[in-house]
Design a protein around this motif. Structure first.
Motif, mmCIF file in Angstrom:
data_model
loop_
_atom_site.group_PDB
_atom_site.id
_atom_site.type_symbol
_atom_site.label_atom_id
_atom_site.label_comp_id
_atom_site.label_asym_id
_atom_site.label_seq_id
_atom_site.Cartn_x
_atom_site.Cartn_y
_atom_site.Cartn_z
ATOM 1 N N TYR A 10 0.879 -1.182 0.000
ATOM 2 C CA TYR A 10 0.000 0.000 0.000
ATOM 3 C C TYR A 10 0.912 1.226 0.000
ATOM 4 O O TYR A 10 1.068 1.950 0.980
ATOM 5 N N ASP A 11 1.537 1.425 -1.151
ATOM 6 C CA ASP A 11 2.737 2.267 -1.257
ATOM 7 C C ASP A 11 2.377 3.676 -1.718
ATOM 8 O O ASP A 11 2.792 4.098 -2.790
ATOM 9 N N ILE A 12 1.609 4.430 -0.903
ATOM 10 C CA ILE A 12 1.211 5.768 -1.377
ATOM 11 C C ILE A 12 2.398 6.725 -1.388
ATOM 12 O O ILE A 12 2.480 7.603 -2.205
ATOM 13 N N TYR A 13 3.342 6.509 -0.441
ATOM 14 C CA TYR A 13 4.593 7.288 -0.432
ATOM 15 C C TYR A 13 5.641 6.455 0.292
ATOM 16 O O TYR A 13 5.297 5.507 1.014
ATOM 17 N N PRO A 14 6.934 6.785 0.126
ATOM 18 C CA PRO A 14 7.982 5.910 0.692
ATOM 19 C C PRO A 14 8.084 5.993 2.217
ATOM 20 O O PRO A 14 7.738 7.014 2.811
ATOM 21 N N ALA A 15 8.573 4.921 2.803
ATOM 22 C CA ALA A 15 8.915 4.851 4.236
ATOM 23 C C ALA A 15 7.732 5.161 5.139
ATOM 24 O O ALA A 15 7.885 5.759 6.203
ATOM 25 N N LYS A 16 6.528 4.756 4.696
ATOM 26 C CA LYS A 16 5.315 5.040 5.462
ATOM 27 C C LYS A 16 5.391 4.416 6.864
ATOM 28 O O LYS A 16 5.772 3.254 7.002
ATOM 29 N N ALA A 17 5.029 5.224 7.871
ATOM 30 C CA ALA A 17 5.050 4.703 9.251
ATOM 31 C C ALA A 17 4.110 3.513 9.367
ATOM 32 O O ALA A 17 3.069 3.467 8.721
ATOM 33 N N GLY A 18 4.476 2.556 10.192
ATOM 34 C CA GLY A 18 3.584 1.424 10.475
ATOM 35 C C GLY A 18 3.882 0.211 9.620
ATOM 36 O O GLY A 18 3.430 -0.882 9.927
ATOM 37 N N VAL A 19 4.648 0.381 8.534
ATOM 38 C CA VAL A 19 4.898 -0.759 7.644
ATOM 39 C C VAL A 19 5.765 -1.791 8.353
ATOM 40 O O VAL A 19 5.543 -2.993 8.249
#
Ligand code: SAM
Length: 352
Positions: A297-306
């Motif tokens: 669910y890659d809306i933007y890089p390094a998303k918190a929680g991944v």
């Protein structure tokens, strides 16, 4: 607070003066929505999206994305997990996925409502009026749809119409309210082309729309998207600007539920959540999507929680207590919504 005051706060850089803004927002939060922090189990159930939003990594222009769509049993398992964790709400979010039919999602909502005490929040994009009505009937309680920016020309540049149908998210928010949903919206902070005036107008519009939930977060450039390549001037997409927006939103919409969003945590981890909570926010949406789908669910890089592990949820609760707050019990409906429903009922009784 009027437009020019909002505008001046957005431009404020003196730390001592900003302390005053944080204190005011925190005080308004405590008096209007109390010390509870409501936790919503965020389930990102599909990354398919038919739109071509210039800012979002799920957009149809990202041909490299590996796609997934969870099945109904997988979503029900997430609802079970939310109950286990003591959360009162499941948030079903996805790209605007034409492979998700209205009836299929209605069945999923019905099953969640029948099998759990959870409130159901949807965030699945711009669907049609019949589907919104069907989902509401099936038991959906809330709907999230950010208007992204109040500047219509900028909106049209970053959020192209689909199949010749004009995208009008403000009109949809009115529709959702008519159907009895708790309505939520918000904007991105620091979009290329966004001025201080636009952002001040966004916050003013939150109040005019009388929103029940308002979630805003910094724009984070996603490498596969046109917005990431833009060199247009913009308001800083910084952590501090995000707190200013949270604080001002709280002052303008005292009784709304306001999350410290994932995008804020992406800039500063757990501290981002905590500072958000201390500057006007009262909601966090921990990600409960199964780990094998989360990174997609890659809306933007390094998303918190991944990358979060199993201990994350108990740590989060400890941190909430450590800043002198309580973990919310039950559904955590927005006081703005509760009071509106109450006022509508009274008006109907008086009219009889
Ligand atoms: N499809 C639904 C919709 O459009 O409302 C929900 C999913 S969409 C990915 C959820 C939100 O993510 C958008 O409303 C947008 O504000 C935010 N978003 C998308 N790309 C972003 C980016 N690069 N930086 C920050 N937020 C972003």
């Amino acid at each position: 607070m009027n437009f020019s005051e909002i505008h001046n706060w957005l431009r404020e850089s003196d730390d001592r003066r900003l302390e005053k803004l944080w204190r005011t927002a925190d005080d308004v939060r405590r008096r209007n929505v109390g010390d509870e922090v409501h936790l919503r189990g965020l389930t990102e159930f599909s990354n398919h999206c038919v739109r071509r939003c210039a800012y979002c990594g799920l957009g149809a222009h990202n041909s490299g994305l590996e796609h997934y769509r969870m099945n109904a049993d997988e979503i029900l398992a997430c609802a079970g997990r939310a109950v286990e964790l003591g959360y009162g709400t499941i948030v079903l979010q996805s790209g605007q996925d034409s492979g998700v039919s209205g009836q299929w999602l209605a069945d999923v909502i019905e099953r969640i409502r029948r099998q759990t005490p959870l409130a159901v929040t949807l965030g699945v994009g711009e669907r049609n009026a019949e589907e919104f009505a069907l989902w509401r009937q099936a038991g959906a309680d809330r709907y999230l749809l950010r208007f992204e920016t109040s500047d219509r020309a900028l909106y049209e540049r970053i959020h192209p119409d689909l199949d010749g149908v004009r995208s009008d998210r403000i009109a949809i928010l009115h529709q959702l309210r008519e159907l009895g949903y708790e309505g939520g919206s918000g904007v991105m902070i620091g979009l290329p082309g966004q001025t201080y005036e636009t952002l001040a107008r966004d916050i003013e519009l939150f109040g005019e729309l009388d929103l029940d939930m308002i979630g805003s977060g910094p724009f984070i450039p996603s490498p596969h998207t046109p917005s990431a390549r833009s060199d247009e001037k913009q308001v800083p997409n910084s952590e501090i600007m995000s707190y200013k927006v949270i604080a001002l939103t709280r002052i303008i919409c005292p009784q709304a539920n306001i999350p410290a969003t994932t995008a804020v945590a992406t800039l500063n981890g757990q501290a981002g959540y905590e500072l958000g909570l201390q500057r006007g926010a009262n909601v966090i949406m921990p990600n409960i999507t199964p780990p094998r789908y989360r990174a997609l669910y890659d809306i933007y890089p390094a998303k918190a929680g991944v990358e979060q592990d199993e201990d994350y949820h108990s740590l989060l609760k400890e941190r909430i207590l450590a800043i002198g707050r309580r973990v919310g019990a039950g559904r955590g409906d927005s006081p703005n919504y509760i009071n509106r429903r109450h006022a509508n009922k009274e008006a109907a009784t008086c009219a009889r």
